[in-house]
Design an enzyme around this catalytic site. Structure first.
Site, PDB file in Angstrom:
ATOM      1  N   ILE A  89     -10.929   1.217  -4.383  1.00 18.57           N
ATOM      2  CA  ILE A  89      -9.520   1.554  -4.157  1.00 18.57           C
ATOM      3  C   ILE A  89      -9.384   3.071  -4.169  1.00 18.57           C
ATOM      4  O   ILE A  89      -9.690   3.721  -5.176  1.00 18.57           O
ATOM      5  CB  ILE A  89      -8.607   0.958  -5.244  1.00 18.57           C
ATOM      6  CG1 ILE A  89      -8.785  -0.566  -5.323  1.00 18.57           C
ATOM      7  CG2 ILE A  89      -7.138   1.308  -4.962  1.00 18.57           C
ATOM      8  CD1 ILE A  89      -7.961  -1.215  -6.424  1.00 18.57           C
ATOM      9  N   THR A  90      -8.919   3.644  -3.073  1.00 19.17           N
ATOM     10  CA  THR A  90      -8.690   5.090  -3.051  1.00 19.17           C
ATOM     11  C   THR A  90      -7.330   5.404  -3.676  1.00 19.17           C
ATOM     12  O   THR A  90      -6.406   4.597  -3.611  1.00 19.17           O
ATOM     13  CB  THR A  90      -8.730   5.639  -1.610  1.00 19.17           C
ATOM     14  OG1 THR A  90      -7.615   5.135  -0.860  1.00 19.17           O
ATOM     15  CG2 THR A  90     -10.020   5.243  -0.910  1.00 19.17           C
ATOM     16  N   GLY A  91      -7.237   6.569  -4.294  1.00 17.55           N
ATOM     17  CA  GLY A  91      -5.979   6.953  -4.931  1.00 17.55           C
ATOM     18  C   GLY A  91      -5.612   6.051  -6.090  1.00 17.55           C
ATOM     19  O   GLY A  91      -4.434   5.721  -6.296  1.00 17.55           O
ATOM     20  N   ALA A  92      -6.603   5.648  -6.876  1.00 17.24           N
ATOM     21  CA  ALA A  92      -6.368   4.683  -7.960  1.00 17.24           C
ATOM     22  C   ALA A  92      -6.006   5.322  -9.287  1.00 17.24           C
ATOM     23  O   ALA A  92      -5.940   4.642 -10.307  1.00 17.24           O
ATOM     24  CB  ALA A  92      -7.610   3.804  -8.142  1.00 17.24           C
TER      25      ALA A  92
ATOM     26  N   SER B 226      -3.111   6.728 -10.008  1.00 16.64           N
ATOM     27  CA  SER B 226      -1.677   6.637 -10.298  1.00 16.64           C
ATOM     28  C   SER B 226      -1.014   5.699  -9.302  1.00 16.64           C
ATOM     29  O   SER B 226      -1.634   5.239  -8.337  1.00 16.64           O
ATOM     30  CB  SER B 226      -1.022   8.024 -10.212  1.00 16.64           C
ATOM     31  OG  SER B 226      -1.115   8.541  -8.882  1.00 16.64           O
ATOM     32  N   GLY B 227       0.264   5.428  -9.544  1.00 17.91           N
ATOM     33  CA  GLY B 227       1.077   4.676  -8.601  1.00 17.91           C
ATOM     34  C   GLY B 227       0.526   3.324  -8.194  1.00 17.91           C
ATOM     35  O   GLY B 227      -0.012   2.568  -9.018  1.00 17.91           O
TER      36      GLY B 227
ATOM     37  N   TYR C 254       3.685  12.643   7.747  1.00 17.63           N
ATOM     38  CA  TYR C 254       3.361  11.467   6.918  1.00 17.63           C
ATOM     39  C   TYR C 254       3.576  10.182   7.714  1.00 17.63           C
ATOM     40  O   TYR C 254       2.716   9.296   7.749  1.00 17.63           O
ATOM     41  CB  TYR C 254       4.227  11.454   5.660  1.00 17.63           C
ATOM     42  CG  TYR C 254       4.117  10.162   4.884  1.00 17.63           C
ATOM     43  CD1 TYR C 254       3.072   9.960   3.987  1.00 17.63           C
ATOM     44  CD2 TYR C 254       5.043   9.138   5.060  1.00 17.63           C
ATOM     45  CE1 TYR C 254       2.959   8.766   3.285  1.00 17.63           C
ATOM     46  CE2 TYR C 254       4.940   7.949   4.361  1.00 17.63           C
ATOM     47  CZ  TYR C 254       3.896   7.761   3.476  1.00 17.63           C
ATOM     48  OH  TYR C 254       3.784   6.570   2.794  1.00 17.63           O
TER      49      TYR C 254
END
Length: 403
Positions: A95-98, A100-101, A278
């Site tokens: 999982i990338t960006g794991a 936070s959020g 974005y």
């Protein structure tokens, strides 16, 4: 990550809104042994009735083979039962960006099942370790590996490190995203691409391509590649029609490298706009998912999917927005649009796309209704344009050095 339209906000703040398969217990329930489709007990009855007219010796000779048949049939059924109860190995998901959020919430939801090992692919190693500990994720259920999607060299190094780990890859979740809605000037990746598209699209594009063979080799029951989309990239929705609207145009900026030197930093060749960059990157994400599906699903069996988990109005994705917006947006989504979704709930939804046997259809953009039931959502004309998807794929291959 997804955002949601806030069209009822004052114009100054009108920003878009954006488990391990339960082992299919194919229990081989023990049923009556059968002979040519007739239950053994019925066979014996019929045989016995017929034998009454025969001699005692003939009856004994007749019943012997039937008993032998029963002895042969029963062990075969018993042998099937252990297979149905076989316990699968843990699945392995990147999982990338794991840190936070949505990414952290998804990592937690999967790790808590005890059936998944999560590779938390993030820029900040220590931040991710602290986040995992704070979320209560057991150490044996995760590994942190460094990944900076704004550097293609970092992507290649991550892939090399992952392969060296010897772990299988069963699911890849492309979740990390950069959102710079108030930026007046563009910033760039290590290779000189505009940061939002360079990170959200090109970084994930290279990562997915380099890990595709690992997914192909997975022996897990359902291997998947999931790219988080956004409702704001869909111009067939209210959120997608809040200016600035996503529009890739003829891809002239993308083809020129998005560097602002010999081309525009925007995909369509226009002036820089952080919010639009974005949204454009999310259209690229959804087009990429569909092109993966068209090129590889039939031959590999990999499920390729995108999703919009709902408006996570409290997410750190909004950290670059003005303070007043950050204060007003969550209550606006909770009480006006009713589109608010907590990070925990959104994480469970993404975890569902990772694991749920009912969500194995490939080429789908998943969403959830007010009852938290998943359904196949419709993409806008541009986000589902097969020819544009092919062009984005081919240009992206050149930019990341794969062609």
């Amino acid at each position: 990550m997804a955002l949601q339209a806030a069209s009822l906000l004052p114009s100054a703040f009108a920003i878009p809104k954006e488990v391990c398969f339960p082992l299919g217990k194919t229990s081989a329930a023990l049923k009556d042994s059968s002979l040519l489709g007739v239950s053994l007990s019925e066979h014996l009855k019929a045989d016995f009735s017929a034998s009454v007219l025969r001699s005692k010796r003939e009856f004994s000779q007749r019943i012997g083979p039937v008993r032998a048949q029963a002895v042969v049939t029963t062990p075969a059924v018993n042998q099937a039962a252990p297979e149905g109860k076989k316990t699968l190995r843990k699945g392995c998901v990147v999982i990338t960006g794991a840190s936070s959020g949505l990414g952290l919430a998804t990592a937690k939801a999967l790790a808590e099942t005890g059936k998944w090992h999560v590779i938390m692919a993030c820029r900040d190693f220590l931040k991710t370790e602290r986040a995992a500990k704070s979320a209560g994720i057991a150490k044996e259920n995760y590994t942190v590996l460094h990944l900076d999607l704004a550097s293609l060299d970092s992507v290649r190094q991550f892939v090399d490190n992952f392969k060296r780990s010897g772990r299988p890859l069963d699911v890849l979740v492309c979740n990390a995203a950069v959102y710079l809605p108030t930026a007046k000037e563009p910033t760039f990746t290590a290779e000189g691409f505009e940061l939002s598209v360079g990170t959200n699209h090109l970084g994930h594009f290279l990562l997915s391509r380099l890990l595709l063979d690992d997914l192909k080799q997975s022996d897990y029951p359902s291997k998947r590649l999931i790219i988080v989309g956004s409702i704001t990239g869909n111009t067939n929705t209210l959120a997608g029609n809040v200016p600035p609207k996503a529009n890739l145009g003829d891809l002239r900026g993308l083809a020129g490298g998005l560097n602002g030197l010999n081309s525009s930093v925007m995909i369509d060749g226009g002036d820089f706009d952080g919010a639009k960059a974005y949204k454009d990157s999310k259209v690229c994400n959804m087009l990429t998912m569909q092109e993966f599906h068209r090129r590889y699903h039939e031959d590999t069996g990999i499920t390729f999917a995108s999703l919009y988990p709902g408006c996570i109005a409290t997410t750190g994705l909004f950290r670059e927005h003005i303070p007043l917006f950050r204060a007003l947006f969550p209550p606006f989504q909770k009480y006006i649009t009713k589109g608010f979704v907590s990070e925990d709930e959104a994480g469970k939804r993404l975890a569902q796309v990772v694991t749920d046997p009912s969500l194995t259809k490939s080429g789908v953009y998943w969403s959830w209704n007010k009852d938290s039931a998943s359904f196949e959502n419709q993409l806008s004309q541009e986000a589902s344009d097969a020819e544009k998807a092919r062009k984005v794929w081919e240009v992206s291959e050149k930019l990341v050095g794969l062609a």
